[in-house]
Design an enzyme around this catalytic site. Structure first.
Site, mmCIF file in Angstrom:
data_model
loop_
_atom_site.group_PDB
_atom_site.id
_atom_site.type_symbol
_atom_site.label_atom_id
_atom_site.label_comp_id
_atom_site.label_asym_id
_atom_site.label_seq_id
_atom_site.Cartn_x
_atom_site.Cartn_y
_atom_site.Cartn_z
ATOM 1 N N HIS A 129 64.876 -59.529 87.638
ATOM 2 C CA HIS A 129 64.595 -58.299 88.259
ATOM 3 C C HIS A 129 64.165 -57.338 87.215
ATOM 4 O O HIS A 129 64.569 -57.315 85.871
ATOM 5 C CB HIS A 129 66.191 -57.877 88.726
ATOM 6 C CG HIS A 129 66.227 -56.944 89.646
ATOM 7 N ND1 HIS A 129 66.204 -55.695 89.167
ATOM 8 C CD2 HIS A 129 66.414 -56.760 90.757
ATOM 9 C CE1 HIS A 129 66.323 -54.851 90.201
ATOM 10 N NE2 HIS A 129 66.408 -55.736 91.262
ATOM 11 N N GLU B 219 59.061 -56.333 93.957
ATOM 12 C CA GLU B 219 60.019 -55.077 93.954
ATOM 13 C C GLU B 219 59.165 -54.374 93.173
ATOM 14 O O GLU B 219 59.445 -54.079 91.816
ATOM 15 C CB GLU B 219 61.037 -55.521 93.196
ATOM 16 C CG GLU B 219 62.004 -56.471 93.759
ATOM 17 C CD GLU B 219 63.512 -56.231 93.887
ATOM 18 O OE1 GLU B 219 64.105 -56.084 95.091
ATOM 19 O OE2 GLU B 219 64.016 -55.948 92.819
HETATM 20 P P1 13P Z 1 67.622 -50.773 96.499
HETATM 21 O O1 13P Z 1 67.513 -51.573 97.938
HETATM 22 O O2 13P Z 1 68.915 -50.025 95.990
HETATM 23 O O3 13P Z 1 66.156 -49.988 96.380
HETATM 24 O O4 13P Z 1 67.464 -51.930 95.321
HETATM 25 C C1 13P Z 1 66.736 -52.866 95.525
HETATM 26 C C2 13P Z 1 66.758 -54.081 94.711
HETATM 27 O O5 13P Z 1 66.573 -53.696 93.314
HETATM 28 C C3 13P Z 1 67.044 -55.275 95.119
HETATM 29 O O6 13P Z 1 67.008 -56.070 94.191
#
Ligand code: 13P
Length: 228
Positions: free
Chosen positions: A98, A155
């Protein structure tokens, strides 16, 4: 494959608050909503054991996931949580790489590659998080056979926790790029997903990774109910 919706609680919630979330969510969510989807929740490590007990008690089609895994096997790695530490728990997915791990804990693509190996060796499917800047570097460091067993999560850092969800056309382009580079792996999107925009992303991906909009049980329920 059913669409995967994974709730990532990050470092939020005490053990008690996590249990309350599970009790409320599992009691209120309809089985017909869960049966169409693959719903998983990643609370903090310390809340996994009690969350599993609540899940077993209420018996709904929801799995548990983890937000990270040690890049090392069991051994002298103080403070790290290895796959072996988790054996006995029913963990379906491990979020690896992440961007918050990269930003705040200095995790590198080489560490993430080791986490993919650890995850697979412990029977946990890796959800490999990438952004476009390091996508190629990351894929290049993972054994091809292991990469084929991952779910890739696109992401974009600019969309995480900002309310500025990514343009769906851009997401579609990244999905195509990932398929070109990594083969026909499932791809999910994460970054400010909520009940109002979820369907746009599910048109072009295999699921969503949800942070903020998962923290309130009612809001997460509405998000799942909104999936058409
Ligand atoms: P948000 O939905 O708060 O933008 O976070 C996304 C995330 O990092 C999920 O792993």
């Amino acid at each position: 494959m059913s669409k995967l919706i994974l709730a990532n609680f990050k470092s939020n919630k005490s053990i008690i608050d996590t249990n309350l979330w599970f009790e409320k969510f599992l009691k209120n969510i309809d089985d017909s909503v869960l049966s169409k989807l693959d719903v998983s929740v990643a609370p903090s490590f310390v809340a996994l054991v009690s969350a599993e007990k609540v899940l077993e008690k209420i018996g709904k089609n929801v799995s548990l996931s983890i937000q990270n895994i040690s890049s090392f096997p069991a051994g002298s790695y103080t403070g790290a949580i290895s796959g072996q530490n988790l054996s006995g728990l029913k963990i379906k997915y491990a979020v690896v790489g992440h961007s918050e791990r990269r930003k705040y804990f200095g995790e590198k693509s080489s560490d993430v590659a080791l986490k993919v190996t650890q995850s697979l060796q412990n029977g946990i499917m890796p959800i490999l998080c990438v952004d476009t800047e390091y996508l190629e570097e990351q894929f290049g460091l993972i054994d091809k056979k292991e990469l084929e067993k991952c779910i890739v999560a696109y992401e974009p850092i600019s969309a995480i926790g900002t309310g500025k969800n990514a343009d769906v056309g851009k997401v579609k382009g990244v999905v195509e790029k990932v398929k070109r580079l990594a083969g026909n792996v499932p791809i999910i999107y994460g970054g400010s997903v909520d009940e109002f925009n979820i369907n746009e992303y599910l048109m072009v991906t295999d699921g969503a990774l949800v942070g903020t909009a998962s923290l309130d049980a009612d809001q997460f329920q509405r998000l799942l109910e909104a999936v058409s």
